[in-house]
Design a protein around this motif. Structure first.
Motif, short mmCIF file in Angstrom:
data_model
loop_
_atom_site.label_atom_id
_atom_site.label_comp_id
_atom_site.label_asym_id
_atom_site.label_seq_id
_atom_site.Cartn_x
_atom_site.Cartn_y
_atom_site.Cartn_z
N SER A 83 37.73 46.34 35.12
CA SER A 83 37.94 44.90 35.23
C SER A 83 39.01 44.59 34.18
O SER A 83 38.76 44.62 32.98
N LEU A 126 33.95 39.47 28.44
CA LEU A 126 34.05 40.27 27.22
C LEU A 126 35.50 40.71 27.04
O LEU A 126 36.32 40.57 27.96
N GLY A 146 41.48 40.16 36.98
CA GLY A 146 42.25 41.27 37.56
C GLY A 146 41.42 42.53 37.56
O GLY A 146 40.38 42.62 36.90
N ASP A 167 33.65 53.40 35.91
CA ASP A 167 34.10 52.08 35.49
C ASP A 167 34.18 52.12 33.95
O ASP A 167 33.16 52.19 33.27
N THR A 220 40.26 41.85 33.71
CA THR A 220 39.86 40.56 33.14
C THR A 220 39.46 40.68 31.67
O THR A 220 39.58 39.72 30.91
N LYS A 221 38.98 41.89 31.30
CA LYS A 221 38.39 42.07 29.96
C LYS A 221 39.47 42.52 28.96
O LYS A 221 40.45 41.84 28.79
C1 LIG Z 1 31.59 46.76 33.65
C2 LIG Z 1 32.12 45.71 34.58
N1 LIG Z 1 32.71 46.09 35.74
C3 LIG Z 1 33.18 45.18 36.62
C4 LIG Z 1 33.09 43.83 36.36
C5 LIG Z 1 33.64 42.85 37.36
O1 LIG Z 1 34.87 42.37 36.91
P1 LIG Z 1 35.50 40.96 37.37
O2 LIG Z 1 34.68 39.90 36.72
O3 LIG Z 1 36.91 41.03 36.87
O4 LIG Z 1 35.42 40.90 38.86
C6 LIG Z 1 32.50 43.39 35.17
C7 LIG Z 1 32.41 41.95 34.89
O5 LIG Z 1 31.85 41.52 33.89
C8 LIG Z 1 32.00 44.36 34.26
O6 LIG Z 1 31.40 44.00 33.11
#
Ligand SMILES: Cc1ncc(COP(=O)(O)O)c(C=O)c1O
Length: 405
Positions: free
Chosen positions: A208, A349, A221, A186, A210-211
């Motif tokens: 993620s 983040l 996403g 990840d 999203t970040k």
């Molecule tokens: C390192 C990491 N992986 C996965 C996720 C999960 O992502 P999501 O919030 O987009 O589902 C996060 C969420 O903060 C994260 O910090």
């Protein structure tokens, strides 16, 4: 689709053009949002051929959508992978990987510190499905080797990890894993151009989105990138069927839009984080700063080899002294966060806005105290996602907040 060969152009050029071309219908430069659940066929025969994959084309957005496909192709090019599968969130990516690659009776090794949601997958969901889980510090290669069993199928870690910003040596882990154990990374905390973990030997990388990759704090996403065969397993089974978690076409459009500025944003996030990390390290109320860009950080030497172009990411964690003006680090930390004017107190983040949070009561609240402390997540630990504001303003904001606690 662009005619450029991604191996011949720089990251800044590739990230703008990959996956996207002038829209065949009207020549639109921006990829249109195909906001549709289903796709029509002119004849029954055409529908049958598309379902049988005898001819290319879309049938139903859960299985594929042109806007989402552009997002996937851009991510595959970004990571140098054969293919990519987009998901509705980062956890959709994590869950899809587990469902696609593991079955009852398999064994998986997780790093001892991962995002709280992923931690729940490791401690609750996988054991409930009869999948054996071991936890080790994956940066300790001796411990990792000792944890491998005949039924081990996957090693999973984040680099840098959440929230300790620990860097794990991807090539060394793959050397320990050998060819039969998938190494899944990840890389949410440090996407390209900071690092390219597939090139370092990982079999699968996930984010993620999203970040940093979307980068604007306005869409969830996820994405998984790897070999065409592995992505086929995820798309064909996990993501489209059991999980059923594709992103909406609108979110795919937002991510495509966000990714156009990824190179510029990442550079500024990293510059700002380095400036704030150096400031915090010199602050008399701060006991410890975790940031791989600092020479004092135990990950620094590895980070210089594994992370590229002097970029070390935009996230750092820090702990205050045990006694700050007669307060415990936890009490002083709460006051510090409440006193800040620019940083928002929020999880997540990689946004343009600086975000600050308290892992023990927020992102990692569901992790047992014993496991948290074993991973270094003390009650006083504070995590900071350094945004795109002026570094001088961010540092001044900390100066004011420290002065008034
Ligand atoms: C390192 C990491 N992986 C996965 C996720 C999960 O992502 P999501 O919030 O987009 O589902 C996060 C969420 O903060 C994260 O910090």
């Amino acid at each position: 689709m662009s005619k450029l060969d991604w191996s011949n152009v720089d990251f800044e050029t590739m990230i703008i053009h990959a996956g996207q071309g002038h829209d065949p219908a009207h020549g639109a430069l921006a990829t249109p949002i195909y906001q549709t659940s289903t796709f029509c066929f002119e004849t029954v025969e055409e529908g049958a051929d598309k379902f049988a994959k005898k001819i290319p084309g879309y049938q139903y957005t859960r299985g594929g959508n042109p806007t989402t496909r552009a997002f996937e192709l851009k991510c595959a090019a970004m990571e140098g992978g054969e293919d990519a599968v987009a998901t509705a969130s980062g956890m959709g990516a994590v869950g899809s990987v587990m469902i696609a690659f593991l079955k009852c009776g398999d064994h998986v090794i997780f790093d001892n510190s991962v995002y709280g949601g992923t931690n729940a997958v490791a401690t609750v969901n996988l054991p409930n499905m009869g999948i054996e889980v071991s936890r080790v510090d994956t940066s300790d290669l001796g411990a990792l080797k000792a944890a491998i069993k005949p039924n081990t199928k996957m090693i999973y870690f984040e680099t840098p990890n959440n929230p300790m910003i620990k860097v794990t040596d991807v090539a060394a882990v793959k050397a320990v894993a050998g060819k039969d154990i998938r190494v899944v990374v990840d890389a949410t905390f440090a996407p390209p151009p900071i690092q390219h973990v597939l090139k370092l030997g990982a079999d699968v990388v996930l984010h993620s989105i999203t970040k940093y990759i979307n980068g604007h704090g306005d869409a969830l996403g996820g994405v998984v990138v790897g070999s065409a065969a592995d992505m086929g397993l995820i798309r064909g089974n996990a993501m489209t069927k059991i999980n059923g978690c594709p992103p909406s076409p609108f979110n795919s459009y937002l991510v495509l839009r966000g990714m156009k500025t990824l190179a510029l944003r990442i550079e500024r996030h990293c510059q700002n984080a380095m400036a704030v990390a150096k400031y915090l390290e010199s602050n008399p109320y701060v006991k410890k700063v975790y940031y791989p860009g600092l020479e004092s950080d135990p990950s620094h030497e590895l980070a210089c080899r594994q992370m590229e172009n002097g970029l070390f990411g935009g996230i750092l964690s820090f702990e205050l002294n045990d006694d700050v003006k007669g307060m415990t680090s936890f009490e002083a930390g709460k006051k510090l966060l409440n006193n800040l004017s620019i940083a928002s107190i929020a999880v997540s983040l990689g946004d343009p806005d600086t975000l600050i949070e308290h892992p023990a009561s927020m992102t990692h609240a569901a992790v047992s105290k014993e496991d948290r402390l074993a991973a270094g997540i003390t009650d006083g630990l504070i995590r900071l996602s350094v945004g795109l504001e002026s570094a001088r303003d961010l540092i001044n904001d900390f100066e004011t907040a420290f002065a008034t606690i």
